[in-house]
Write an enzyme that holds these catalytic residues in place. Structure first.
Site, PDB file in Angstrom:
ATOM      1  N   ARG A   4      31.217  38.195  55.253  1.00 18.81           N
ATOM      2  CA  ARG A   4      32.262  37.169  55.247  1.00 18.81           C
ATOM      3  C   ARG A   4      31.681  35.809  55.608  1.00 18.81           C
ATOM      4  O   ARG A   4      32.126  34.770  55.134  1.00 18.81           O
ATOM      5  CB  ARG A   4      33.394  37.543  56.211  1.00 18.81           C
ATOM      6  CG  ARG A   4      34.429  36.437  56.397  1.00 18.81           C
ATOM      7  CD  ARG A   4      35.743  36.943  56.952  1.00 18.81           C
ATOM      8  NE  ARG A   4      35.604  37.855  58.063  1.00 18.81           N
ATOM      9  CZ  ARG A   4      35.372  37.494  59.320  1.00 18.81           C
ATOM     10  NH1 ARG A   4      35.200  36.224  59.643  1.00 18.81           N
ATOM     11  NH2 ARG A   4      35.275  38.408  60.274  1.00 18.81           N
ATOM     12  N   TYR A  13      47.438  20.507  38.309  1.00 19.15           N
ATOM     13  CA  TYR A  13      47.584  21.926  37.968  1.00 19.15           C
ATOM     14  C   TYR A  13      48.766  22.491  38.747  1.00 19.15           C
ATOM     15  O   TYR A  13      48.943  22.230  39.942  1.00 19.15           O
ATOM     16  CB  TYR A  13      46.293  22.668  38.322  1.00 19.15           C
ATOM     17  CG  TYR A  13      46.432  24.165  38.367  1.00 19.15           C
ATOM     18  CD1 TYR A  13      46.901  24.875  37.264  1.00 19.15           C
ATOM     19  CD2 TYR A  13      46.116  24.872  39.514  1.00 19.15           C
ATOM     20  CE1 TYR A  13      47.051  26.244  37.310  1.00 19.15           C
ATOM     21  CE2 TYR A  13      46.258  26.250  39.566  1.00 19.15           C
ATOM     22  CZ  TYR A  13      46.721  26.928  38.464  1.00 19.15           C
ATOM     23  OH  TYR A  13      46.868  28.291  38.522  1.00 19.15           O
ATOM     24  N   ASP A  33      39.123  17.169  42.151  1.00 16.64           N
ATOM     25  CA  ASP A  33      39.042  18.418  41.399  1.00 16.64           C
ATOM     26  C   ASP A  33      38.273  18.121  40.113  1.00 16.64           C
ATOM     27  O   ASP A  33      38.744  17.366  39.251  1.00 16.64           O
ATOM     28  CB  ASP A  33      40.451  18.940  41.092  1.00 16.64           C
ATOM     29  CG  ASP A  33      40.434  20.321  40.451  1.00 16.64           C
ATOM     30  OD1 ASP A  33      39.501  20.604  39.666  1.00 16.64           O
ATOM     31  OD2 ASP A  33      41.364  21.112  40.708  1.00 16.64           O
ATOM     32  N   LYS A  74      36.727  28.993  35.612  1.00 14.29           N
ATOM     33  CA  LYS A  74      36.804  28.319  34.326  1.00 14.29           C
ATOM     34  C   LYS A  74      35.404  28.108  33.714  1.00 14.29           C
ATOM     35  O   LYS A  74      34.732  29.070  33.400  1.00 14.29           O
ATOM     36  CB  LYS A  74      37.573  27.009  34.491  1.00 14.29           C
ATOM     37  CG  LYS A  74      38.891  27.149  35.284  1.00 14.29           C
ATOM     38  CD  LYS A  74      39.845  28.176  34.710  1.00 14.29           C
ATOM     39  CE  LYS A  74      41.249  28.095  35.278  1.00 14.29           C
ATOM     40  NZ  LYS A  74      41.392  28.416  36.714  1.00 14.29           N
TER      41      LYS A  74
END
Length: 377
Positions: A46, A98, A170, A195
């Site tokens: 983690r 978005y 972004d 993406k």
């Protein structure tokens, strides 16, 4: 090192002597300590994993940042980033975001006491009007999703620095191959790695890339504490995708330019939103701050009936959510990516029953055009 070369060689793990060209997948949750008070540098996956670490090193290099953190999705990355802020803080954000980011801000972050003003950040002068004492950050997408507005990153950075604000960008649509927001003054760069970075519609991922070690230290603590880290196998998939990022982005852009010009001539198409068209209102800004225009196109057709007909008739182009993969995907924002935005607000932005968003893939452009032509007939 040229970015084309960096995409291929930025993730070489030289810490081991196996000679493996591909970074190994370290599929482990925990690590043995050599002795009390000693560590190999890895304690628990983690916190860090060798496979994920190589991916993060690559992203930091590609974005010219000091550090990068890989998350289980783009929204996990944005959610962790929002933990930098507290009750009473105020953020100015692009008004064309978005839908998932908008949903997070309005349904989760506002509940947690953070307020927002949504502004057309393609007009940088409007941003200063909304700055108040409790403002802490400016969050922009450029180009925006789905209307492809472009914001002048350097101009907004100057405003942010003048007022002591974080600038968060972004960069999902253009990727570090075409645009580097940190070079233009951004403090944090966000990516949905699902993406273009991964590029094959086969995994989810998200990234935060930081300009300074101070910001990185804060985000690393949040990252370790909240735990939405990217798994080793998914890290390997994204690294594999990045190796072909340069050639994919160039070819997909080439297809997109041809397709955008074809759409402009179609009798059933009313508007085309593509930042690579000289008629785009922000074309000059794109030329100034980016090395390319990407492969995302939105367009409006003449009626809702035409839009639905197109979605039902396409064969090669796939009617599906997401973007940035090798396959061309078409999306109906009002029902998919932006369905949670209230109807009046959505339509006021121009996201209505006639708007479609197209992620242009790597198929031969003649085949893409032929498919859309028959679907629009």
């Amino acid at each position: 090192m040229n970015i084309n070369t960096l995409c291929i060689h930025g993730s070489e793990d030289k810490s081991h002597c196996t000679g493996s060209v591909s970074v190994p997948i370290y599929q482990t949750a925990t690590y043995v300590h050599p002795a009390v008070g000693q560590s190999t540098g890895y304690d628990y996956s983690r916190v860090q994993n060798p496979t994920r670490e190589q991916l993060e090193i690559t992203l930091a290099k590609l974005e010219n940042g000091v550090d990068a953190m890989a998350f289980s999705s783009g929204m996990a990355a944005v959610t962790a980033m929002m933990e930098l802020f507290k009750i009473g803080d105020h953020i100015i954000a692009s008004d064309d975001l978005y839908g998932g980011t908008h949903r997070l801000f309005c349904s989760i972050s506002e509940k947690n006491g953070i307020s927002f003003d949504f502004v057309n950040t393609s007009e940088a002068s409007k941003i200063a009007e909304h700055i108040r004492p409790e403002t802490k950050a400016i969050f922009i997408e450029t180009p925006t999703n789905p209307l492809m507005k472009v914001s002048d990153i350097a101009a907004i950075s100057a405003i942010a620095k003048q007022h002591g604000l974080f600038l968060i960008v972004d960069n999902t649509f253009l990727t570090p191959y075409f645009q580097n927001p940190i070079d233009l003054g951004a403090d944090i760069v966000v990516h949905s790695g699902t993406k273009y970075l991964a590029g094959h519609n086969d995994t989810l991922a998200g990234f935060l890339v930081t300009r300074t070690a101070e910001i990185s230290e804060k985000l690393r603590y949040i990252y370790k504490t909240t735990g939405a880290c990217l798994a080793p196998f998914d890290s390997w998939l994204v690294m594999r995708g990045i190796k072909t990022l340069a050639v994919r982005m160039e070819k997909q852009q080439e297809n997109a330019i041809r397709l955008a010009n074809w759409l402009c001539q179609h009798p059933k198409v009313r508007s085309v939103y593509y930042v690579g068209l000289p008629t785009h209102p922000d074309f000059e800004v794109s030329l100034k701050q980016s090395r390319g225009f990407g492969a995302m196109i939105s367009f409006k057709v003449d009626s809702e009936q035409t839009a639905i007909q197109l979605l039902q008739r396409v064969k090669l182009v796939l009617y599906a959510e997401s973007l940035g993969g090798v396959e061309s995907l078409i999306t109906y924002p009002m029902l998919q990516t932006h369905a949670d935005i209230p109807k009046e607000e959505r339509e006021a932005k121009g996201i209505d029953e006639t708007l479609l968003r197209l992620s242009v893939g790597l198929e031969h452009i003649d085949d893409i055009i032929a498919d859309l032509e028959q679907a629009l007939a």
